[in-house]
Design a protein around this motif. Structure first.
Motif, PDB file in Angstrom:
ATOM      1  N   ASN A  14       3.984   7.125   0.799  1.00 34.43           N
ATOM      2  CA  ASN A  14       2.918   6.653   1.438  1.00 34.43           C
ATOM      3  C   ASN A  14       4.094   4.987   1.142  1.00 34.43           C
ATOM      4  N   ARG A  15       4.719   4.680  -0.112  1.00 34.22           N
ATOM      5  CA  ARG A  15       5.731   4.040  -0.466  1.00 34.22           C
ATOM      6  C   ARG A  15       6.709   3.698   1.069  1.00 34.22           C
TER       7      ARG A  15
ATOM      8  N   MET B   6      -2.100   3.900   2.119  1.00 35.53           N
ATOM      9  CA  MET B   6      -2.037   4.342   0.683  1.00 35.53           C
ATOM     10  C   MET B   6      -3.140   3.159   0.075  1.00 35.53           C
ATOM     11  N   MET B   7      -3.082   2.046   1.051  1.00 35.09           N
ATOM     12  CA  MET B   7      -4.089   0.652   0.203  1.00 35.09           C
ATOM     13  C   MET B   7      -5.645   1.719   0.222  1.00 35.09           C
TER      14      MET B   7
ATOM     15  N   SER C 106       6.756   4.790   3.111  1.00 35.30           N
ATOM     16  CA  SER C 106       6.992   4.764   5.182  1.00 35.30           C
ATOM     17  C   SER C 106       5.451   3.072   5.195  1.00 35.30           C
ATOM     18  N   VAL C 107       6.859   2.504   5.840  1.00 33.02           N
ATOM     19  CA  VAL C 107       5.464   1.803   5.649  1.00 33.02           C
ATOM     20  C   VAL C 107       4.753   1.939   6.809  1.00 33.02           C
TER      21      VAL C 107
ATOM     22  N   LYS D  14      -1.732   1.222  -7.176  1.00 38.23           N
ATOM     23  CA  LYS D  14      -2.172   2.020  -5.948  1.00 38.23           C
ATOM     24  C   LYS D  14      -1.491   3.257  -6.951  1.00 38.23           C
TER      25      LYS D  14
ATOM     26  N   THR E  61       1.963   9.726  -3.386  1.00 38.84           N
ATOM     27  CA  THR E  61       1.978   7.838  -3.381  1.00 38.84           C
ATOM     28  C   THR E  61       3.106   7.436  -3.071  1.00 38.84           C
TER      29      THR E  61
ATOM     30  N   ARG F 246       2.946   3.953   6.270  1.00 41.40           N
ATOM     31  CA  ARG F 246       1.696   5.034   5.959  1.00 41.40           C
ATOM     32  C   ARG F 246       1.044   3.975   5.332  1.00 41.40           C
ATOM     33  N   GLN F 247       1.187   2.887   4.667  1.00 41.37           N
ATOM     34  CA  GLN F 247       1.319   1.716   3.732  1.00 41.37           C
ATOM     35  C   GLN F 247      -0.330   1.606   3.716  1.00 41.37           C
ATOM     36  N   ARG F 248      -1.027   1.560   5.056  1.00 39.10           N
ATOM     37  CA  ARG F 248      -2.340   1.404   5.273  1.00 39.10           C
ATOM     38  C   ARG F 248      -3.071   2.725   4.866  1.00 39.10           C
TER      39      ARG F 248
END
Length: 431
Positions: free
Chosen positions: A63-64, A73-74, A66-67, A119, A60, A69-71
């Motif tokens: 992912n946080r 993570m969601m 990296s812009v 999240k 997590t 990888r935000q989707r």
């Protein structure tokens, strides 16, 4: 002291369990009040089913940061969160100690952290386990534990609270919601100084566990609730536990949970709070005072609480031989306004009359209609009858509803038909 009897046993079981389970009522009706309450508080089982697979904290964190990888993570938190909701809903449906789950749900609403807000479903699972472990233990220990809990540190921004840029979110909520229960008891300056004291509490990126970062802690002198010193977070919590108002806040919540939806009666809640404080915040001692009080057993308070979606859906399926499609339980709870691990705000679910809106009432009624559909074949339905107690219609009514039905009862014979009429009656919506 005499035996409880059917009506009082039903009242205790429905208020402390999830559903008015007939076997438990039969066992309790031959006990005294004190013995039944003592059994309720002592009968616990902390065994849990295997939790769903959730992503690690390190994944997590990656992912946080990296812009791109935000989707991802969601999507990950949504899917894993849904699995966690199903896991807990199904455990509440099958647990042998429903009072423990009810209290875990109570404390998760007092200390809410959400899927959307964190999240991090893996942290929410561990928080849920921690709350269950402390649910009937010591409130001071639970307050200390939840204040350093990773899910709470994420949800209320505690992990980003550093000396050069204090974040007041957690300090504000620990005062307003977890202890003092109202802004009349503290000042904005108390919030600012508490936030300074909590600086440096964070999460280890390698393990996902709590870590204290001394280099990020404000070591200056703070003034808090009339006291002055070089306080850290533990000191702040200890000061709050010494204040009489903290015990009163919890006692008032117990009124809403176990007595009725009216404004708490200070004559009772202050007495309970005093017992709570003098027991060093022992939760079982407080619950014993609440559940053995004359106000708990007063006939006017039988039927004085509106069932939450969990009580209505899970309680019905624990009480009667009805079932939903597999993995559909958590979804139905969400439709009725009680999405697990997803309270609407840091204040949690309001409960009480807020469960009844035009939309939610239709969904509650629709669920009960769906659950009871197909069970109107009278005495020739062996599957249904196998799970029904042998009792009179009068006993059946006293079992399923705490007050008189509002609608006329069916004139056609048949146990399933009578049960369905009672479950669909507005009187079934209260406990």
């Amino acid at each position: 002291m005499g035996k409880l009897g059917l009506v009082k046993a039903r009242h205790l079981v429905s208020r402390t369990g999830m559903g008015a389970e007939w076997a438990t009522i039969q066992r309790y009706k031959n006990l005294t009040m004190n013995d039944a309450v003592a059994h309720t508080l002592s009968y616990v089982d902390y065994t849990l089913p295997r939790p769903p697979r959730t992503s690690s904290w390190t994944k997590t964190v990656g992912n946080r940061k990296s812009v791109s990888r935000q989707r991802n993570m969601m999507r990950m938190s949504k899917n894993e969160g849904a699995a966690l909701q199903t896991w807990w809903a199904n455990h509440m449906l099958t647990t042998k100690t429903p009072f423990l789950e009810r209290m875990t749900l109570f404390w998760s609403n007092h200390f809410p952290s959400t899927i959307a807000g964190t999240k991090q479903p893996s942290a929410l699972y561990h928080q849920n386990v921690m709350l269950r472990k402390n649910a009937l233990g010591n409130y001071g220990n639970m307050l200390m534990a939840v204040s350093k809990d990773p899910a709470m540190l994420i949800y209320l921004d505690g992990y980003s609270n550093i000396k050069d840029d204090p974040n007041e979110n957690f300090a504000r909520e620990v005062l307003e919601l977890f202890t003092m229960g109202g802004t009349v008891y503290y000042s904005e300056n108390d919030i600012k100084n508490a936030a300074r004291a909590f600086t440096g509490w964070s999460i280890d990126d390698r393990t996902g566990k709590f870590i204290n970062r001394p280099e990020q802690h404000d070591t200056g002198v703070k003034t808090f609730m009339g006291k002055r010193g070089n306080f850290n977070g533990d000191d702040i919590l200890k000061i709050l536990l010494q204040h009489p108002r903290t015990a009163e806040t919890i006692a008032e919540k117990m009124w809403k949970e176990f007595i009725n939806t009216s404004r708490p009666n200070p004559g009772y809640t202050r007495k309970w709070a005093h017992i709570f404080r003098t027991s060093n915040y022992d939760i079982k001692t407080l619950l014993t005072a609440v559940l053995t009080s004359d106000v708990f057993w007063h006939p006017a308070n039988m039927g004085g609480l509106i069932k939450s979606p969990v009580e209505l859906a899970i309680g019905t399926m624990r009480t009667l031989p009805y079932r939903l499609r597999k993995n559909n339980l958590a979804h139905n709870l969400s439709l009725m306004g009680q999405s697990l691990f997803a309270q609407p705000s840091v204040k949690g679910w309001d409960g009480g009359e807020s469960w009844i809106s035009t939309q939610s009432l239709m969904r509650r009624s629709g669920l009960m209609t769906n659950l009871t559909r197909g069970n109107l074949r009278g005495k020739h339905d062996p599957l249904f009858m196998r799970h029904m107690p042998e009792c009179s219609d009068e006993e059946l009514m006293a079992w399923l509803i705490p007050v008189k039905p509002l609608h006329p009862l069916p004139t056609q014979p048949g146990r399933q038909r009578l049960v369905r009429a009672l479950v669909l009656d507005p009187a079934y919506q209260v406990s």
